[in-house]
Structure formats: C-alpha cells, structure tokens
Scaffold this motif. Structure first.
Motif, PDB file in Angstrom:
ATOM      1  N   ASN A  22       0.821  -1.219   0.000  1.00  0.00           N
ATOM      2  CA  ASN A  22       0.000   0.000   0.000  1.00  0.00           C
ATOM      3  C   ASN A  22       0.852   1.266   0.000  1.00  0.00           C
ATOM      4  O   ASN A  22       0.396   2.322   0.421  1.00  0.00           O
ATOM      5  N   ARG A  23       2.098   1.148  -0.459  1.00  0.00           N
ATOM      6  CA  ARG A  23       3.035   2.254  -0.380  1.00  0.00           C
ATOM      7  C   ARG A  23       2.516   3.523  -1.054  1.00  0.00           C
ATOM      8  O   ARG A  23       2.840   4.623  -0.633  1.00  0.00           O
ATOM      9  N   GLY A  24       1.695   3.403  -2.098  1.00  0.00           N
ATOM     10  CA  GLY A  24       1.227   4.569  -2.828  1.00  0.00           C
ATOM     11  C   GLY A  24       0.164   5.365  -2.089  1.00  0.00           C
ATOM     12  O   GLY A  24      -0.112   6.498  -2.449  1.00  0.00           O
ATOM     13  N   MET A  25      -0.446   4.786  -1.077  1.00  0.00           N
ATOM     14  CA  MET A  25      -1.500   5.486  -0.342  1.00  0.00           C
ATOM     15  C   MET A  25      -0.869   6.496   0.608  1.00  0.00           C
ATOM     16  O   MET A  25       0.189   6.270   1.156  1.00  0.00           O
ATOM     17  N   SER A  26      -1.520   7.617   0.815  1.00  0.00           N
ATOM     18  CA  SER A  26      -1.014   8.562   1.797  1.00  0.00           C
ATOM     19  C   SER A  26      -1.133   7.934   3.186  1.00  0.00           C
ATOM     20  O   SER A  26      -1.903   6.991   3.408  1.00  0.00           O
ATOM     21  N   PHE A  27      -0.381   8.467   4.114  1.00  0.00           N
ATOM     22  CA  PHE A  27      -0.377   7.930   5.468  1.00  0.00           C
ATOM     23  C   PHE A  27      -1.782   7.957   6.086  1.00  0.00           C
ATOM     24  O   PHE A  27      -2.237   6.963   6.651  1.00  0.00           O
ATOM     25  N   GLU A  28      -2.481   9.070   5.954  1.00  0.00           N
ATOM     26  CA  GLU A  28      -3.829   9.157   6.528  1.00  0.00           C
ATOM     27  C   GLU A  28      -4.789   8.174   5.852  1.00  0.00           C
ATOM     28  O   GLU A  28      -5.631   7.585   6.518  1.00  0.00           O
ATOM     29  N   ASN A  29      -4.670   7.995   4.549  1.00  0.00           N
ATOM     30  CA  ASN A  29      -5.520   7.019   3.861  1.00  0.00           C
ATOM     31  C   ASN A  29      -5.233   5.612   4.346  1.00  0.00           C
ATOM     32  O   ASN A  29      -6.142   4.784   4.477  1.00  0.00           O
ATOM     33  N   LEU A  30      -3.970   5.323   4.607  1.00  0.00           N
ATOM     34  CA  LEU A  30      -3.585   4.016   5.125  1.00  0.00           C
ATOM     35  C   LEU A  30      -4.192   3.792   6.516  1.00  0.00           C
ATOM     36  O   LEU A  30      -4.687   2.706   6.814  1.00  0.00           O
ATOM     37  N   ILE A  31      -4.203   4.842   7.328  1.00  0.00           N
ATOM     38  CA  ILE A  31      -4.819   4.753   8.655  1.00  0.00           C
ATOM     39  C   ILE A  31      -6.328   4.582   8.523  1.00  0.00           C
ATOM     40  O   ILE A  31      -6.937   3.782   9.232  1.00  0.00           O
ATOM     41  N   GLU A  32      -6.953   5.314   7.594  1.00  0.00           N
ATOM     42  CA  GLU A  32      -8.393   5.151   7.378  1.00  0.00           C
ATOM     43  C   GLU A  32      -8.728   3.719   6.960  1.00  0.00           C
ATOM     44  O   GLU A  32      -9.706   3.146   7.437  1.00  0.00           O
ATOM     45  N   HIS A  33      -7.925   3.157   6.092  1.00  0.00           N
ATOM     46  CA  HIS A  33      -8.113   1.769   5.668  1.00  0.00           C
ATOM     47  C   HIS A  33      -7.972   0.831   6.878  1.00  0.00           C
ATOM     48  O   HIS A  33      -8.789  -0.079   7.066  1.00  0.00           O
ATOM     49  N   THR A  34      -6.954   1.068   7.676  1.00  0.00           N
ATOM     50  CA  THR A  34      -6.744   0.295   8.910  1.00  0.00           C
ATOM     51  C   THR A  34      -7.965   0.380   9.811  1.00  0.00           C
ATOM     52  O   THR A  34      -8.460  -0.636  10.319  1.00  0.00           O
ATOM     53  N   ASN A  35      -8.474   1.600  10.003  1.00  0.00           N
ATOM     54  CA  ASN A  35      -9.614   1.803  10.899  1.00  0.00           C
ATOM     55  C   ASN A  35     -10.873   1.106  10.388  1.00  0.00           C
ATOM     56  O   ASN A  35     -11.667   0.585  11.185  1.00  0.00           O
TER      57      ASN A  35
END
Length: 175
Positions: free
Chosen positions: A5-18
């Motif tokens: 998921n390297r291309g996702m922004s950090f916040e988007n990665l957290i949203e996906h996690t959540n």
C-alpha cells in the motif's frame, strides 16, 4: 514489512486500517473533517474558508467503550520530528482528552525510513513543554528518542496495526 500500500497517503492508510478494525469489531475510529465554511457571492462563485482550527485527525471508541484520539503526521526527515509540525491547539486537545481518560497519542511516519511510531501523549507533552522553554535542541524530537520513548507500529493483521500497542500501553487487555 509489506509495502503493498506504499502509494496510499499515510492518513488514507490509517483510514483503511480503521475500517478493518471496525469490521473486526475492535474499534470505531473516524477521520475528523476539517471545519470549512462554504460561501457564495452574488455572482454565484463558491468559496470557502477554514471556520476554526481543527482538533486532531482521528477519534473514536475502542471495544469496551474507551475513547481514542490521535493526530497523524508524516515527515520526510530521517533524523527527527520537528515540533512545528504539530499545532498548539492539537496538543491542547490531546491533553483535554487525556485528562478525561481517553487514549491520546500521535502517530508519526518517517516516510523515507518506512517506519511508524506511536508516541503517547505523556511523552509528547514532555517534548512540547521543553520546546516552550526554548533553548538549543528543543525544537524537535530526535529519531533516537522515538526509538526509546515511542512504540514502533508494524503492519500485522492491518496495514498500520496500532491497536496492539494501545492495548499494551494502556493496560486494556488484548486487541
């Protein structure tokens, strides 16, 4: 570490996690929108402005009812986190929530190192207060201090698996 998921922004990665945490029944944590007021003039042109400072990036509830609030920051520097990257009103909000019993922290991604740390509010407060007193070397948190006073967040069952650390630090049982 998987970088799928390297291309996702950090916040988007957290949203996906959540979203995954919510699906698993572990927590409901949402991205807080920035308060913006939309206006239009007599020519029908739409404009907007920040109505007031935002609080933090994420807030929600853990299984069992405990509140959680945190700010997410992504930095390009490999050696330190500049405290100017976090606003005073954000630190104040984390403090208010901490005093009421919420789990409060910041997640910092050192982008070039591909490393994420969870820095509890209490540790952030130490560095924030030290910054306020001024002096040389008080404007940032060195990477070495993260290695001692923060917790590295590694991918696990989700991309940014911060909940096991939250449960460990705040003695909440198991996530």
């Amino acid at each position: 570490m998987s970088y799928a998921n390297r291309g996702m922004s950090f916040e988007n990665l957290i949203e996906h996690t959540n979203m995954q945490y919510e699906t698993m029944g572990l927590a409901v944590v949402n991205k807080r929108p920035t308060p913006i007021r939309v206006t239009s003039n007599k020519h029908g042109r739409v404009t907007g402005f920040f109505e007031k400072p935002s609080t933090v990036d994420f807030d929600g509830t853990l299984a069992g009812g405990r509140s959680i609030v945190f700010e997410a920051k992504q930095v390009k520097l490999e050696t330190r986190f500049e405290l100017k990257n976090i606003e005073e009103h954000q630190v104040e909000y984390l403090e208010k929530c901490h005093r009421l019993g919420a789990v409060s922290f910041i997640l910092v991604e050192f982008e070039s190192l591909r490393t994420i740390y969870l820095l509890p509010y209490e540790s952030l407060k130490y560095y924030w207060d030290r910054r306020q007193s001024g002096g040389r070397g008080t404007q940032s948190i060195p990477l070495g201090d993260f290695e001692v006073n923060a917790w590295e967040v590694k991918p696990g069952r989700v991309p940014v698996d911060y909940l096991p650390i939250v449960y460990k630090i705040w003695n909440l049982g198991a996530a």
